[in-house]
Write a protein that holds these residues in place. Structure first.
Motif, mmCIF file in Angstrom:
data_model
loop_
_atom_site.group_PDB
_atom_site.id
_atom_site.type_symbol
_atom_site.label_atom_id
_atom_site.label_comp_id
_atom_site.label_asym_id
_atom_site.label_seq_id
_atom_site.Cartn_x
_atom_site.Cartn_y
_atom_site.Cartn_z
ATOM 1 N N LYS A 51 3.571 5.986 9.910
ATOM 2 C CA LYS A 51 2.641 5.347 8.969
ATOM 3 C C LYS A 51 2.402 3.888 9.329
ATOM 4 O O LYS A 51 1.280 3.387 9.211
ATOM 5 C CB LYS A 51 3.193 5.450 7.543
ATOM 6 N N GLN A 53 0.804 -1.222 0.000
ATOM 7 C CA GLN A 53 0.000 0.000 0.000
ATOM 8 C C GLN A 53 0.840 1.276 0.000
ATOM 9 O O GLN A 53 0.439 2.288 -0.562
ATOM 10 C CB GLN A 53 -0.936 0.010 1.210
ATOM 11 N N THR A 54 2.013 1.219 0.633
ATOM 12 C CA THR A 54 2.788 2.445 0.833
ATOM 13 C C THR A 54 4.070 2.515 0.011
ATOM 14 O O THR A 54 4.635 3.601 -0.167
ATOM 15 C CB THR A 54 3.181 2.597 2.314
ATOM 16 N N ASN A 79 7.788 7.340 8.241
ATOM 17 C CA ASN A 79 7.510 5.956 7.873
ATOM 18 C C ASN A 79 7.069 5.147 9.086
ATOM 19 O O ASN A 79 6.164 4.313 9.003
ATOM 20 C CB ASN A 79 8.739 5.313 7.230
ATOM 21 N N PHE A 128 -1.093 2.241 10.328
ATOM 22 C CA PHE A 128 -1.596 1.115 9.551
ATOM 23 C C PHE A 128 -2.043 -0.029 10.466
ATOM 24 O O PHE A 128 -3.101 -0.637 10.243
ATOM 25 C CB PHE A 128 -0.506 0.625 8.601
#
Length: 338
Positions: A273, A56-57, A270, A277
């Motif tokens: 994130k 996804q990232t 990061n 998530f």
């Protein structure tokens, strides 16, 4: 850093030797498109989530798997030079030890208040929860006790199974020490030893032994019963039954897996994130449906057939206080359980 190393490396070989992995290179950990994670959660359990995050990232994860306490001790050893940017712990005790040693950064604002306050601190957040439970075979043990302290009674002689080397069992004993005191906890441990407690390698073998009629009752985490039930084709095929002790009893401890940023990564986008998530609706649903844990994101249903998390009243212990594993391990050694 010596205090935390003593805290998490209790007797025997050091955590560094057990983990047996060289440090990740600084270039890999500092890349804009990668993130280094020390994962106390097993590869079989969370790799699907890690893969989905990368998909996804576009952020590649350099994951080091290992025992949570051992990885926590390694972060302490590495100090400001640790390549770890995120620590994802199996339990609150290991990550709590890092917080107490000022080795974690404050939680990013985006995730700081996502889960209920009881399952987080200023520096780490719970990701999913599990409750201690009692699994028993009604053919051998007609009913489960309402408190673990009853397991010293004659009707449970030779019928109880535990996994004393398991981190969750040790956290449960630590919670008992925190709420009931060392003297009562040690007396209980001596009592179950005198009552013929049987030692197992892990929770899975306990549940299987109970389901196969080889053992009457055991102390485990709730999700192991669900895992075995899935393997057997459903709850209707289970001979083992699951029960929970009375509210506030040490046998109903609710512990969490938890994640946080290491102290040198306070502003790591990061890392932020990844934690966001893990607290997303999709990830929290994965925990409920695939690993049978309790999601901590409000509004996500728990495992099908499990009592609501809100109904399980854990003993009054702060999860950060579960970091005193050496004291628990010393007590378990003194009574001959490890």
């Amino acid at each position: 850093m010596k205090s935390i190393k003593k805290l998490l490396i209790a007797g025997g070989a050091t955590a560094l030797a057990v983990v047996g992995l060289s440090a990740c290179s600084s270039s890999s950990s500092s890349s804009e498109n990668s993130l280094t994670v020390y994962s106390g959660r097993s590869e079989s359990l969370v790799k699907p989530l890690y893969d989905k995050f990368t998909e996804q990232t576009g952020i590649a994860l350099n994951v080091r798997y290992g025992d949570s306490a051992e990885l926590s001790a390694q972060i302490a050893e590495e100090g400001s030079n640790t390549p770890a940017q995120v620590f994802y712990s199996q339990d609150a005790g290991a990550i709590g030890a890092l917080e107490k040693a000022s080795l974690l950064a404050p939680l990013p604002t985006s995730v700081a208040t996502t889960v209920p306050q009881v399952y987080r601190t200023a520096n780490w957040t719970g990701i999913s929860a599990r409750a201690r439970s009692i699994v028993y075979n009604p053919t051998l043990v007609p009913k489960a006790p309402k408190t673990v302290f009853d397991l010293v009674k004659p009707e449970y002689k030779g019928q109880l199974g535990i996994a004393p080397n398991n981190a969750s069992f040790q956290s449960f004993v630590t919670a008992m020490r925190m709420t009931e005191g060392n003297a009562k906890t040690e007396a209980w441990l001596k009592g179950i030893v005198a009552n013929g407690v049987q030692k197992f390698e892990n929770n899975v073998t306990i549940v299987n032994a109970i389901n196969d009629g080889k053992l009457g009752i055991g102390l485990v985490n709730h999700y192991y019963w669900f895992e075995i039930a899935k393997e057997k084709g459903g709850a209707q095929n289970m001979k083992a039954t699951q029960a929970f002790t009375s509210p506030g009893d040490p046998g109903s401890l609710v512990n969490v897996s938890a994640a946080g940023l290491t102290a040198t990564n306070a502003n790591n986008a990061n890392a932020e994130k990844l934690i966001a998530f893990l607290l997303s609706v999709d990830s929290q649903t994965y925990f409920a449906t695939e690993t049978f844990e309790y999601p901590l994101l409000t509004g996500i249903p728990g495992p099908d057939g499990a009592p609501p998390l809100s109904s399980l009243q854990s003993p009054p212990v702060k999860l950060n206080d579960l970091s005193d594993l050496p004291g628990t391990q010393a007590m378990l050694r003194s009574v001959g359980l490890i």
